[in-house]
Every structure is written in structure tokens, then in C-alpha cells.
Write a protein that holds these residues in place. Sequence first.
Motif, PDB file in Angstrom:
ATOM      1  N   ASP A   1       0.836  -1.194   0.000  1.00  0.00           N
ATOM      2  CA  ASP A   1       0.000   0.000   0.000  1.00  0.00           C
ATOM      3  C   ASP A   1       0.879   1.256   0.000  1.00  0.00           C
ATOM      4  N   TYR A   2       0.704   2.079  -1.023  1.00  0.00           N
ATOM      5  CA  TYR A   2       1.581   3.254  -1.114  1.00  0.00           C
ATOM      6  C   TYR A   2       1.349   4.218   0.040  1.00  0.00           C
ATOM      7  N   GLU A   3       0.143   4.246   0.582  1.00  0.00           N
ATOM      8  CA  GLU A   3      -0.138   5.146   1.698  1.00  0.00           C
ATOM      9  C   GLU A   3       0.768   4.841   2.898  1.00  0.00           C
ATOM     10  N   ASP A   4       1.129   3.572   3.073  1.00  0.00           N
ATOM     11  CA  ASP A   4       1.999   3.185   4.184  1.00  0.00           C
ATOM     12  C   ASP A   4       3.457   3.529   3.933  1.00  0.00           C
ATOM     13  N   LEU A   5       3.779   3.872   2.690  1.00  0.00           N
ATOM     14  CA  LEU A   5       5.160   4.208   2.332  1.00  0.00           C
ATOM     15  C   LEU A   5       5.428   5.713   2.364  1.00  0.00           C
ATOM     16  N   MET A   6       4.382   6.492   2.526  1.00  0.00           N
ATOM     17  CA  MET A   6       4.532   7.944   2.526  1.00  0.00           C
ATOM     18  C   MET A   6       5.157   8.432   3.830  1.00  0.00           C
ATOM     19  N   ASP A   7       5.906   9.510   3.738  1.00  0.00           N
ATOM     20  CA  ASP A   7       6.498  10.123   4.914  1.00  0.00           C
ATOM     21  C   ASP A   7       5.422  10.928   5.641  1.00  0.00           C
ATOM     22  N   PRO A   8       5.028  10.524   6.847  1.00  0.00           N
ATOM     23  CA  PRO A   8       3.950  11.251   7.536  1.00  0.00           C
ATOM     24  C   PRO A   8       4.291  12.699   7.848  1.00  0.00           C
ATOM     25  N   ALA A   9       5.564  13.031   7.833  1.00  0.00           N
ATOM     26  CA  ALA A   9       5.968  14.408   8.114  1.00  0.00           C
ATOM     27  C   ALA A   9       5.909  15.299   6.878  1.00  0.00           C
ATOM     28  N   ASP A  10       5.737  14.692   5.713  1.00  0.00           N
ATOM     29  CA  ASP A  10       5.702  15.441   4.454  1.00  0.00           C
ATOM     30  C   ASP A  10       4.247  15.760   4.116  1.00  0.00           C
ATOM     31  N   THR A  11       3.893  17.014   4.148  1.00  0.00           N
ATOM     32  CA  THR A  11       2.505  17.423   3.932  1.00  0.00           C
ATOM     33  C   THR A  11       2.188  17.728   2.469  1.00  0.00           C
ATOM     34  N   ARG A  12       3.172  17.576   1.583  1.00  0.00           N
ATOM     35  CA  ARG A  12       2.917  17.814   0.161  1.00  0.00           C
ATOM     36  C   ARG A  12       2.026  16.713  -0.406  1.00  0.00           C
ATOM     37  N   GLN A  13       1.196  17.079  -1.392  1.00  0.00           N
ATOM     38  CA  GLN A  13       0.352  16.083  -2.038  1.00  0.00           C
ATOM     39  C   GLN A  13       1.183  15.199  -2.968  1.00  0.00           C
ATOM     40  N   VAL A  14       0.858  13.922  -2.967  1.00  0.00           N
ATOM     41  CA  VAL A  14       1.488  13.007  -3.909  1.00  0.00           C
ATOM     42  C   VAL A  14       0.606  12.889  -5.149  1.00  0.00           C
ATOM     43  N   HIS A  15       1.234  12.554  -6.274  1.00  0.00           N
ATOM     44  CA  HIS A  15       0.546  12.358  -7.537  1.00  0.00           C
ATOM     45  C   HIS A  15       0.795  10.929  -7.999  1.00  0.00           C
ATOM     46  N   ASP A  16       0.171  10.549  -9.089  1.00  0.00           N
ATOM     47  CA  ASP A  16       0.325   9.179  -9.584  1.00  0.00           C
ATOM     48  C   ASP A  16       1.796   8.824  -9.797  1.00  0.00           C
ATOM     49  N   ILE A  17       2.568   9.748 -10.342  1.00  0.00           N
ATOM     50  CA  ILE A  17       3.979   9.482 -10.589  1.00  0.00           C
ATOM     51  C   ILE A  17       4.736   9.284  -9.287  1.00  0.00           C
ATOM     52  N   ASP A  18       4.320   9.960  -8.234  1.00  0.00           N
ATOM     53  CA  ASP A  18       4.955   9.780  -6.933  1.00  0.00           C
ATOM     54  C   ASP A  18       4.664   8.399  -6.361  1.00  0.00           C
ATOM     55  N   VAL A  19       3.465   7.893  -6.652  1.00  0.00           N
ATOM     56  CA  VAL A  19       3.136   6.529  -6.235  1.00  0.00           C
ATOM     57  C   VAL A  19       4.107   5.545  -6.884  1.00  0.00           C
ATOM     58  N   LEU A  20       4.366   5.743  -8.186  1.00  0.00           N
ATOM     59  CA  LEU A  20       5.337   4.889  -8.874  1.00  0.00           C
ATOM     60  C   LEU A  20       6.706   4.975  -8.189  1.00  0.00           C
ATOM     61  N   HIS A  21       7.139   6.166  -7.864  1.00  0.00           N
ATOM     62  CA  HIS A  21       8.457   6.328  -7.251  1.00  0.00           C
ATOM     63  C   HIS A  21       8.523   5.651  -5.882  1.00  0.00           C
ATOM     64  N   LEU A  22       7.426   5.700  -5.130  1.00  0.00           N
ATOM     65  CA  LEU A  22       7.392   5.015  -3.837  1.00  0.00           C
ATOM     66  C   LEU A  22       7.501   3.503  -4.024  1.00  0.00           C
ATOM     67  N   LEU A  23       6.800   2.979  -5.018  1.00  0.00           N
ATOM     68  CA  LEU A  23       6.785   1.527  -5.233  1.00  0.00           C
ATOM     69  C   LEU A  23       8.066   1.028  -5.889  1.00  0.00           C
ATOM     70  N   GLU A  24       8.783   1.910  -6.563  1.00  0.00           N
ATOM     71  CA  GLU A  24      10.063   1.526  -7.159  1.00  0.00           C
ATOM     72  C   GLU A  24      11.052   1.030  -6.098  1.00  0.00           C
ATOM     73  N   LYS A  25      10.877   1.482  -4.867  1.00  0.00           N
ATOM     74  CA  LYS A  25      11.829   1.171  -3.796  1.00  0.00           C
ATOM     75  C   LYS A  25      11.435  -0.081  -3.005  1.00  0.00           C
ATOM     76  N   GLU A  26      10.290  -0.691  -3.359  1.00  0.00           N
ATOM     77  CA  GLU A  26       9.771  -1.808  -2.567  1.00  0.00           C
ATOM     78  C   GLU A  26       9.866  -3.109  -3.348  1.00  0.00           C
ATOM     79  N   ASN A  27      10.878  -3.894  -3.058  1.00  0.00           N
ATOM     80  CA  ASN A  27      11.043  -5.171  -3.758  1.00  0.00           C
ATOM     81  C   ASN A  27      10.403  -6.307  -2.944  1.00  0.00           C
ATOM     82  N   ARG A  28       9.149  -6.062  -2.569  1.00  0.00           N
ATOM     83  CA  ARG A  28       8.372  -7.052  -1.824  1.00  0.00           C
ATOM     84  C   ARG A  28       6.903  -6.861  -2.152  1.00  0.00           C
ATOM     85  N   THR A  29       6.110  -7.888  -1.964  1.00  0.00           N
ATOM     86  CA  THR A  29       4.660  -7.824  -2.140  1.00  0.00           C
ATOM     87  C   THR A  29       4.009  -8.550  -0.968  1.00  0.00           C
TER      88      THR A  29
END
Length: 353
Positions: free
Chosen positions: A133-161
Motif C-alpha cells: 500500500d503506497y499510503e503506508d510508504l509515505m512520509d507522515p511528516a511530508d505534507t505535500r500532495q502526492v501524484h500518480d507518478i509519486d506513487v510509482l516512485h514510492l513503489l520503485e523502492k519496494e522489492n516485496r509484495t
Amino acid sequence: MYRLAPLCLSALSSLAMAAPPVTPPDPGIDALLQRYDGQVPGAAVLLLKDGQPVFRRGYGLAVVEDGTPVSPTSNFRLASVSKQFTAAAILLLAEDGTLTLDDPVKKWLPSLPAVADTITLRHLLIHASGLIDYEDLMDPADTRQVHDIDVLHLLEKENRTYFAPGNGYRYSNGGYALLALVVGKASGSDFASFLRQRIFLPLGMTHTLAHQDGVDDVPNRAYGYSEIDGRWERTDQSTTSAVLGDGGIYSSIDDLAKWDAALYDERLLRRSSLQQAFSPANRTDEPDVPYYGFGWRINGQALWHSGESIGFRNVIVRYPAQKLTVIMLTNRNAPEPYAMAIDIARRWLDAAQ
């Protein structure tokens, strides 16, 4: 989340045997919606029978601060009701021959890690990818909005399912964000423009859009609110509200009536594509909602989807065999409207006998 009780579906099926009049008797819907009326965040309610609006009304306020009332043309953030449009965009590209549902997602988004090698577009559509879940990968201290491309960047770092792709169910907003990016890559356009050109404008949904702050304006916009310490406070946006593929579409009950009509014929998608979208494709982990299709929850004869985000609670419930649809859009944090939509359908059919 409210779920469809089996008794509700049985009642609807038996009641629908009698042909309702064109103008139904009062089913008491106004009384049912009383909590949404007045100087409070409101709701827009539409009941369609045989393609005709037999109940269409706004309640309460779209903008509390200036007293703008909700109307049938008020545009609400659909949240996860948006997923059926994302799925339709993928199906349109499959009909074009631009992609196939069994394409590996890495064909279109090659930066995903090795764990995504066997994930297909079909897996994303039916929540069978196992993506974290990308929501669990977000930095809770970062208040900027994420976009679809940011979701991709978050998932690029997760080599697990969570599970091997194709071997389970886990509802995934991230999967639909990736699908929006695939639509952009495959079409040579961007997701919002593709939806406008290939779905919204052809269907006459002229005020529906995948909203991008700073790029477009939402006409007749309803803002979201939450009740906090007995007062309604505007809570229209969160850090995930700019993600389009999983929930960024704004629409009204009037425009959604045109969408509902297109799901009965081939004016947008071929019958074979609609059949795929509405067919049970993956067993869910929700006891009373056994299957998921392409952007639709499936329970017997009922096709439905809810949409929940900060300040909005929405639902569309369709009974194609009875040609009955209830749509309820609300700009408040509670309650969930699913059970009320079922009650509206039952009351109308009761009153129409």
C-alpha cells in the motif's frame, strides 16, 4: 464500509417483478435524507429506472461558507468510484489494440522493481497484484500532495509484495494509480486528457474531469467537510487527494446518469469489454462482497462501488437486470451512504408496487 446484505438483494429482485409507474408514489426519500438537509454539508441523490430519472434531488450545502446549495449539477470528488473510469480507459486501449490486459505492468512502467516482473494489468484491475500500500510508504511528516507518478516512485523502492501476484486479493489504490500512468504511456496523452477525450466528451459528461489543481477548475464544485467537535470544518484535501487513477475524478449525479446509460449498450465500450468488467474476476476478503471485477464490486445481481476520501462519502449501486441504479454523492465525512442507497432502492420499489 457498508456491505450488501443478501436479504436486500432478494427483496429488490422480488419487488422488481412489478413494472413501476413512470412517476412513482412518494417513497419517503426526503425523510430518509433529512440529516443532509438545511445549513449543513449535503448530498445529491439520483434514482434511475429504465434509464429515466425517477428521483433527482440535492440536499444541504455544496459550500457551507457561502451557503451554495447542492444541486443535481454539483460536482463531488468521487474518490474510489473513479476506479471504474480508470478500468474503462484500460479497456478502451485494449479495444484499440494498444495494449492487452495480460501485458506485464513493467512493459509500460519498467522502473518497477523485479518483484513486479509477473504483475499484469489484469492483476492491477482486480486487486490481485499484492503491491504494498503506497499510503503506508509515505512520509507522515511530508505534507505535500502526492501524484500518480509519486506513487510509482514510492513503489520503485519496494522489492516485496503481500503475496505472489495473482494469488490473493488486497484492495490497492496504488494499483489504480499505476493504471493511470499506463493509460498515459500507452495513449501518448495524459490520463486526465484521455478520460476527457475518450470518455467524458463522447458521453456528454461535459462537467466531469480528473481534477488537477493549478491546471483546471471544477465547475459547480462541492467542497468536503468533516464534523469536528460539533462543527462542520472544511476538510477537502489530504496528501493523497491529487492521485488521479484511484480517486481523483469529480462528477455530478446528472453526468453520472450518462455514464450509467453507457453501461447498457455499446456507445462507449464493446459488449465483450463490459462483460469482462462486470464479471467476477477475483474473490475478495469481504464476507458479504464475494467478488471484484474491473472497478466494480460484485454481489449477485448487484454491481457497486463506494468512494471514501477526506470530506466525501459516495456510492453507485446498479442492478442491471432490473435496470435500476441509485447514486448518492455526499460532501461530508460520515455516514457511509451505501446502506442508505440500498434503502432508497427498496423504498422506491415498495412504493411503486
